[in-house]
Write an enzyme that holds these catalytic residues in place. Structure first.
Site, PDB file in Angstrom:
ATOM      1  N   TRP A  80      -3.334  10.020  -1.875  1.00 35.32           N
ATOM      2  CA  TRP A  80      -3.597   9.801  -0.602  1.00 35.32           C
ATOM      3  C   TRP A  80      -3.933  10.973   0.337  1.00 35.32           C
ATOM      4  CZ3 TRP A  80      -4.991   5.628   1.373  1.00 35.32           C
ATOM      5  CH2 TRP A  80      -4.454   4.118   0.709  1.00 35.32           C
ATOM      6  N   ASP A 133       3.768  12.667   5.142  1.00 39.41           N
ATOM      7  CA  ASP A 133       3.596  10.880   4.586  1.00 39.41           C
ATOM      8  C   ASP A 133       3.954  10.484   3.614  1.00 39.41           C
ATOM      9  OD1 ASP A 133       2.250   8.769   4.423  1.00 39.41           O
ATOM     10  OD2 ASP A 133       0.145   9.220   3.501  1.00 39.41           O
ATOM     11  N   LYS A 186       5.919  -2.063   3.950  1.00 43.68           N
ATOM     12  CA  LYS A 186       6.072  -1.060   2.393  1.00 43.68           C
ATOM     13  C   LYS A 186       7.418  -0.834   2.660  1.00 43.68           C
ATOM     14  CE  LYS A 186       1.479   1.796   1.732  1.00 43.68           C
ATOM     15  NZ  LYS A 186       1.057   0.930   1.062  1.00 43.68           N
TER      16      LYS A 186
HETATM   17  N1  PMP Z   1      -0.536   6.942   2.234  1.00 37.98           N
HETATM   18  C1  PMP Z   1       0.046   6.703   1.589  1.00 37.98           C
HETATM   19  C2  PMP Z   1       0.989   7.141   0.312  1.00 37.98           C
HETATM   20  C3  PMP Z   1      -0.246   5.446   0.844  1.00 37.98           C
HETATM   21  O1  PMP Z   1       0.239   4.634   0.023  1.00 37.98           O
HETATM   22  C4  PMP Z   1      -1.289   3.903   2.258  1.00 37.98           C
HETATM   23  C5  PMP Z   1      -1.765   3.038   1.912  1.00 37.98           C
HETATM   24  N2  PMP Z   1      -1.429   2.158   0.605  1.00 37.98           N
HETATM   25  C6  PMP Z   1      -2.051   5.076   2.798  1.00 37.98           C
HETATM   26  C7  PMP Z   1      -1.578   6.216   3.495  1.00 37.98           C
HETATM   27  C8  PMP Z   1      -2.833   4.079   3.863  1.00 37.98           C
HETATM   28  O2  PMP Z   1      -1.867   3.793   4.320  1.00 37.98           O
HETATM   29  P1  PMP Z   1      -3.006   2.523   5.699  1.00 37.98           P
HETATM   30  O3  PMP Z   1      -3.399   1.679   5.058  1.00 37.98           O
HETATM   31  O4  PMP Z   1      -2.083   2.553   6.737  1.00 37.98           O
HETATM   32  O5  PMP Z   1      -4.086   2.976   6.366  1.00 37.98           O
END
Ligand code: PMP
Length: 360
Positions: free
Chosen positions: A102, A172, A196
């Site tokens: 991520w 994030d 989450k």
């Molecule tokens: N950052 C993290 C730490 C994540 O776990 C996720 C999704 N699993 C995201 C960003 C991406 O999120 P989204 O699907 O809401 O764009």
């Protein structure tokens, strides 16, 4: 009806009490004769839901008036772009710490906008460890330092946050916000997809210090400028009303449990149950993360062969455990034990892991 043992990585388990409350109010919210989804986003009834969610976030995370709380769409992934579009101005450098896929994705988007630099990376050790960073002094051309507080895929988590001087720290927190108390004042901005720990997918929480709003160049599209949303209480366009309603119910539930401190205690107990099984298995289960970087939200582990992993996942499925396969990019197993996963479900998984080892 039996609730599943839900270990999905996100969207993930929601508190049973929240689902029941939503069910009670499904056909008639607050005497309106309508579902929340059917209310105008300009109505008093919806506004009450929206503002209650903001007030509860302020209370639970101890967020001062120096910060705006925004409800945006496009997922945390859109924040990967909005952050540099708003803050990575001409001549500035966006600094990133890479702790998994991520953060790599966040960096990739920033590179499209401006100059970036990788301050530290855990890639060389396959993201098993969070780099050690206590104090960070950034040069005057720094726009910000971006970190990912919990690495959903690799199962690592920052145990404490660095002191950063010279530019705002941005995190994030998609997969661990509200899992334990933390000091919002250390950050310029925090963001999290809700799916989450906060509620259903469809809404992204942004907590941003007011001085960081209003810096975007004229060329940034209206919807991608934080100023648009902060100036309109996140009601510039139609917000995801149902998702924000469910978020407000999750926040009420956390409040009723005694707040984030109470949730942290249960989370610690849940994580210990699984890590104790891993550590006591004589290498039958191998934790991916080094002990000093272990996540209390995503417990990642491998078995000794693909065959054993397959058998483990197949038997787990038969016994009602959902979502235990590791992310497709890393394989192995992952148990996501977010706030809403009940302690009893984690106890059941720990017992299953022990009995699988005995019988395999
Ligand atoms: N950052 C993290 C730490 C994540 O776990 C996720 C999704 N699993 C995201 C960003 C991406 O999120 P989204 O699907 O809401 O764009």
């Amino acid at each position: 009806m039996k609730r599943a043992y839900n270990f999905n990585a996100g969207p993930a388990a929601l508190p049973l009490e929240v689902l029941q409350k939503a069910q009670e109010e499904w056909l008639d919210f607050n005497g309106t004769g309508m579902n929340v989804m059917e209310l105008s986003h300009r109505s008093k009834d919806y506004e009450m839901v929206h503002n209650k969610a903001i007030a509860l976030l302020r209370k639970l995370l101890n967020i001062s008036d120096e910060y705006e709380i925004l409800f945006l769409q496009g997922g945390a992934s859109t924040q990967f772009s909005m952050i540099p579009m708003n803050l990575l101005l001409e001549g500035k450098v966006g600094h990133y710490v890479l702790t998994g896929s991520w953060s790599e994705k966040a960096l990739k988007e920033a590179k499209k906008v401006g100059q970036t630099s990788v301050l530290a990376t855990g890639k060389d050790n396959n993201y098993t460890t969070i780099p050690t960073l206590d104090k960070v002094e950034l040069d005057s051309d720094a726009a910000y330092l971006h970190i990912t507080s919990n690495n959903t895929i690799f199962g690592t988590q920052w145990q404490s946050f660095p002191e950063v001087n010279g530019a705002p720290l941005i995190a994030d927190m998609s997969s661990d916000i509200m899992c334990k108390p933390f000091d919002v004042n250390k950050f310029g901005m925090i963001y999290a997809g809700a799916q989450k720990n906060l509620g259903p997918s469809g809404v992204t929480l942004v907590i941003i210090r007011k001085d960081l709003i209003g810096q975007a160049p004229e060329s940034v599209p209206t919807m991608l400028d934080y100023k648009t949303h902060s100036g309109n209480n996140s009601l510039y366009n139609t917000p995801p009303t149902l998702a924000i309603y469910l978020l407000s119910l999750v926040l009420e539930h956390v409040d009723s449990l005694g707040g984030v401190e109470a949730v942290e205690k249960i989370n610690a107990e849940k994580a210990k149950l699984l890590y104790d099984v891993i550590d006591g298995s004589n290498g039958f289960y191998n934790g991916h993360a080094t002990p000093d970087s272990r996540s209390t939200m995503n417990v990642t582990f491998t078995l000794q062969s693909d065959e054993a992993t397959k058998a483990f996942l197949a038997q787990a499925k038969e016994q009602g455990f959902v979502g235990l396969a590791g992310h497709r990019s890393v394989g192995g197993c992952r148990a996501s034990i977010y706030n809403a996963v009940p302690l009893e479900h984690v106890q059941a998984l720990a017992e299953f892991m022990k009995s699988f080892q005995k019988n395999y």
